[in-house]
Design a protein around this motif. Sequence first.
Motif, PDB file in Angstrom:
ATOM      1  N   ALA A 156       0.831  -1.206   0.000  1.00  0.00           N
ATOM      2  CA  ALA A 156       0.000   0.000   0.000  1.00  0.00           C
ATOM      3  C   ALA A 156       0.863   1.252   0.000  1.00  0.00           C
ATOM      4  O   ALA A 156       0.555   2.230  -0.703  1.00  0.00           O
ATOM      5  N   SER A 157       1.954   1.225   0.744  1.00  0.00           N
ATOM      6  CA  SER A 157       2.868   2.376   0.798  1.00  0.00           C
ATOM      7  C   SER A 157       3.443   2.663  -0.581  1.00  0.00           C
ATOM      8  O   SER A 157       3.576   3.823  -0.990  1.00  0.00           O
ATOM      9  N   SER A 158       3.767   1.601  -1.304  1.00  0.00           N
ATOM     10  CA  SER A 158       4.321   1.757  -2.647  1.00  0.00           C
ATOM     11  C   SER A 158       3.305   2.390  -3.590  1.00  0.00           C
ATOM     12  O   SER A 158       3.634   3.280  -4.379  1.00  0.00           O
ATOM     13  N   VAL A 159       2.051   1.940  -3.480  1.00  0.00           N
ATOM     14  CA  VAL A 159       0.996   2.500  -4.326  1.00  0.00           C
ATOM     15  C   VAL A 159       0.812   3.988  -4.045  1.00  0.00           C
ATOM     16  O   VAL A 159       0.709   4.801  -4.966  1.00  0.00           O
ATOM     17  N   VAL A 160       0.765   4.347  -2.778  1.00  0.00           N
ATOM     18  CA  VAL A 160       0.570   5.757  -2.400  1.00  0.00           C
ATOM     19  C   VAL A 160       1.734   6.609  -2.880  1.00  0.00           C
ATOM     20  O   VAL A 160       1.538   7.690  -3.460  1.00  0.00           O
ATOM     21  N   SER A 161       2.955   6.138  -2.666  1.00  0.00           N
ATOM     22  CA  SER A 161       4.142   6.894  -3.084  1.00  0.00           C
ATOM     23  C   SER A 161       4.157   7.116  -4.587  1.00  0.00           C
ATOM     24  O   SER A 161       4.452   8.219  -5.066  1.00  0.00           O
ATOM     25  N   ASN A 162       3.832   6.085  -5.336  1.00  0.00           N
ATOM     26  CA  ASN A 162       3.817   6.215  -6.798  1.00  0.00           C
ATOM     27  C   ASN A 162       2.722   7.169  -7.264  1.00  0.00           C
ATOM     28  O   ASN A 162       2.919   7.961  -8.192  1.00  0.00           O
TER      29      ASN A 162
END
Length: 211
Positions: free
Chosen positions: A71-77
């Motif tokens: 989820a963190s990766s999705v938000v950052s991207n």
Amino acid sequence: MAKPKTTDDAELIKEWPLSTAATLGSSVRAKGILLEIRARLPLAVRKSLEIEAGALTLAMAETAKSAFRAASSVVSNALEDIESLPVIPREIQDILTISTTERHRWLSDGRLPSAGTRTVKLRGRARKITFHVFDPRVVEDILDRDLVTVWREEDAEATAEKRRRAALKAKLTRSLKTKAKNPSKPDADHDDASRSKPLGWEEFCRDGLLR
């Protein structure tokens, strides 16, 4: 998967501050960004992402490390190009402090340029709606130059001119109606006077026969 926890009892927390360039100073826009990014997350973890004090906050339990990292990766991207996310109608109305009527009017006459349209399906309904979206940089320029004030002044002047012309037209109409009801008869009076004189009267007077 374990139930997502709030920031009060979560053990995994990450924050992403939202810049003014992204929100354009609007809480409605900030909420819109939250909803946009939530839509890119798996349904089970969407509610784990919230917005607090101008920052997106992801909070999950310690046991959900894999889901948290994903989820963190999705938000950052998603946040990499968030400043270019099109502005939707309710957001632009909040950013510029304008009414729905003003938005429609200025969009129609070209002062508020559209960046295209977007079609979405209403929750729980089969019907879809299509609406115009706006370039955030154009919206920012309108805000910085205070063009809303200029446009409102232009609209006020146009309305005043329209009313002035309508009043002149109404006055002219009333005048024409009055003349139609009370026509002048100068020619008729002249003809009547001429007909009352005997034939040859002008010659009679010219020869001085009455002197």
